[in-house]
Design a protein around this motif. Structure first.
Motif, PDB file in Angstrom:
ATOM      1  N   ASP A   1       0.982  -1.127   0.030  1.00 29.86           N
ATOM      2  CA  ASP A   1       0.025   0.058   0.087  1.00 29.86           C
ATOM      3  C   ASP A   1       0.861   1.333  -0.043  1.00 29.86           C
ATOM      4  O   ASP A   1       0.465   2.406  -0.255  1.00 29.86           O
ATOM      5  CB  ASP A   1      -0.977  -0.060   1.218  1.00 29.86           C
ATOM      6  CG  ASP A   1      -2.037  -0.999   1.072  1.00 29.86           C
ATOM      7  OD1 ASP A   1      -2.152  -1.494   0.044  1.00 29.86           O
ATOM      8  OD2 ASP A   1      -2.400  -1.556   2.257  1.00 29.86           O
ATOM      9  N   ILE A   2       2.169   0.989   0.425  1.00 29.41           N
ATOM     10  CA  ILE A   2       3.072   2.368   0.570  1.00 29.41           C
ATOM     11  C   ILE A   2       3.832   2.243  -0.729  1.00 29.41           C
ATOM     12  O   ILE A   2       4.074   3.279  -1.678  1.00 29.41           O
ATOM     13  CB  ILE A   2       3.749   2.176   1.636  1.00 29.41           C
ATOM     14  CG1 ILE A   2       2.838   2.387   3.179  1.00 29.41           C
ATOM     15  CG2 ILE A   2       4.962   3.455   1.976  1.00 29.41           C
ATOM     16  CD1 ILE A   2       3.536   2.316   4.477  1.00 29.41           C
TER      17      ILE A   2
ATOM     18  N   ARG B   1       2.352  -2.038 -10.942  1.00 26.86           N
ATOM     19  CA  ARG B   1       1.798  -2.100  -9.664  1.00 26.86           C
ATOM     20  C   ARG B   1       2.029  -3.370  -8.914  1.00 26.86           C
ATOM     21  O   ARG B   1       1.788  -4.476  -9.559  1.00 26.86           O
ATOM     22  CB  ARG B   1       0.630  -1.389  -9.330  1.00 26.86           C
ATOM     23  CG  ARG B   1       0.432  -0.058  -9.528  1.00 26.86           C
ATOM     24  CD  ARG B   1       1.213   0.852  -8.683  1.00 26.86           C
ATOM     25  NE  ARG B   1       1.037   2.373  -9.141  1.00 26.86           N
ATOM     26  CZ  ARG B   1       0.030   3.228  -8.634  1.00 26.86           C
ATOM     27  NH1 ARG B   1      -1.115   2.567  -7.984  1.00 26.86           N
ATOM     28  NH2 ARG B   1      -0.136   4.398  -8.923  1.00 26.86           N
ATOM     29  N   ILE B   2       2.507  -3.578  -7.720  1.00 29.89           N
ATOM     30  CA  ILE B   2       2.344  -5.033  -7.089  1.00 29.89           C
ATOM     31  C   ILE B   2       1.076  -5.345  -6.947  1.00 29.89           C
ATOM     32  O   ILE B   2       0.196  -4.784  -6.071  1.00 29.89           O
ATOM     33  CB  ILE B   2       3.063  -4.998  -5.800  1.00 29.89           C
ATOM     34  CG1 ILE B   2       4.484  -4.590  -5.862  1.00 29.89           C
ATOM     35  CG2 ILE B   2       3.180  -6.320  -4.960  1.00 29.89           C
ATOM     36  CD1 ILE B   2       5.256  -4.337  -4.696  1.00 29.89           C
ATOM     37  N   PHE B   3       0.539  -6.518  -7.314  1.00 27.38           N
ATOM     38  CA  PHE B   3      -0.637  -7.119  -7.029  1.00 27.38           C
ATOM     39  C   PHE B   3      -0.646  -7.916  -5.866  1.00 27.38           C
ATOM     40  O   PHE B   3      -1.708  -8.041  -5.014  1.00 27.38           O
ATOM     41  CB  PHE B   3      -1.320  -8.101  -8.266  1.00 27.38           C
ATOM     42  CG  PHE B   3      -2.342  -8.617  -8.139  1.00 27.38           C
ATOM     43  CD1 PHE B   3      -3.624  -7.996  -8.271  1.00 27.38           C
ATOM     44  CD2 PHE B   3      -2.282 -10.100  -7.828  1.00 27.38           C
ATOM     45  CE1 PHE B   3      -4.792  -8.656  -8.092  1.00 27.38           C
ATOM     46  CE2 PHE B   3      -3.719 -10.539  -7.787  1.00 27.38           C
ATOM     47  CZ  PHE B   3      -5.001  -9.945  -7.893  1.00 27.38           C
TER      48      PHE B   3
END
Length: 227
Positions: A165-166, A191-193
């Motif tokens: 989330d960060i 983005r990281i899933f």
């Protein structure tokens, strides 16, 4: 009174010829047996030269034999030196390898002893594992996870976990993509899933990166048709 003169026998011509022939043969024989002085000197000089050359040749052969003996001795010493150097190198290499093995074992011995203790603990708990409640089973498994973490931290291994989330975008220095998730939203690209596993570092150096799933933007069929 007159002395009677004795009459000497007269020599005939044939007798003179025979006498002259004998003298000639005697002269030739003497001349063959006696060489002139110059030739005798030449023979003596030649004989002295031969002796000198033989002496020089003998000295050269003796000098050559001496040098060959010296070379043979030097070669033998060199062979012994090479064998000694090889034996010394082999012995030093063996000692160094034993020293390295000893140092390596001393380095990993604490880690090994921790895992030995952990294994013995797991063996005891497995025997009555089926008799435990689900809650006890979960506690036991979590206790082993915590125990392993303590072992790693005691050996300078840092466990890290990214807060997606960060830190939303993938970091290729600390993470490894194991799966790509297609998304129609371009703003989610990279983005990281999902994070599948923790990462591990040893004294600030990543030794096992986090395993992550990453969003990959892909245009929809409608968008492709509109182009």
């Amino acid at each position: 009174m007159k002395l009677e003169e004795k009459q000497l026998p007269e020599m005939t011509v044939p007798d003179l010829e025979i006498q002259n022939f004998n003298k000639e043969i005697e002269t030739q024989t003497n001349s063959e047996n006696e060489l002139p002085l110059s030739e005798n000197l030449n023979l003596e000089i030649k004989s002295e030269k031969d002796q000198t050359e033989k002496l020089k040749l003998s000295e050269q052969i003796e000098d050559l034999n001496k040098k060959m003996d010296e070379m043979k001795e030097l070669f033998s010493k060199k062979i012994l030196s090479i064998d000694f150097e090889k034996e010394t190198a082999d012995r030093l290499h063996k000692e160094l390898q034993e020293y390295k093995n000893d140092i390596y074992f001393k380095f990993i011995k604490p880690l090994i002893m921790h895992f030995i203790d952990m294994r013995e603990s797991m063996r005891k708990n497995v025997q009555d594992f089926n008799n435990k409640t689900d809650e006890d089973k979960l506690k036991l498994l979590n206790s082993y996870i915590e125990e392993i973490q303590i072992i790693l931290e005691n050996n300078d291994i840092e466990i890290y976990e990214t807060d997606k989330d960060i830190d939303k975008n993938v970091d290729m220095k600390k993470q490894k993509i194991i799966k790509k998730i297609e998304t129609p939203y371009e703003e989610l690209h990279g983005r990281i899933f999902h994070i599948s596993s923790n990462g591990y570092m040893y004294k600030g150096r990543v030794i096992s990166p986090e395993k992550v799933e990453v969003n990959i933007y892909k245009k929809t069929t409608e968008e492709l048709k509109g182009e």
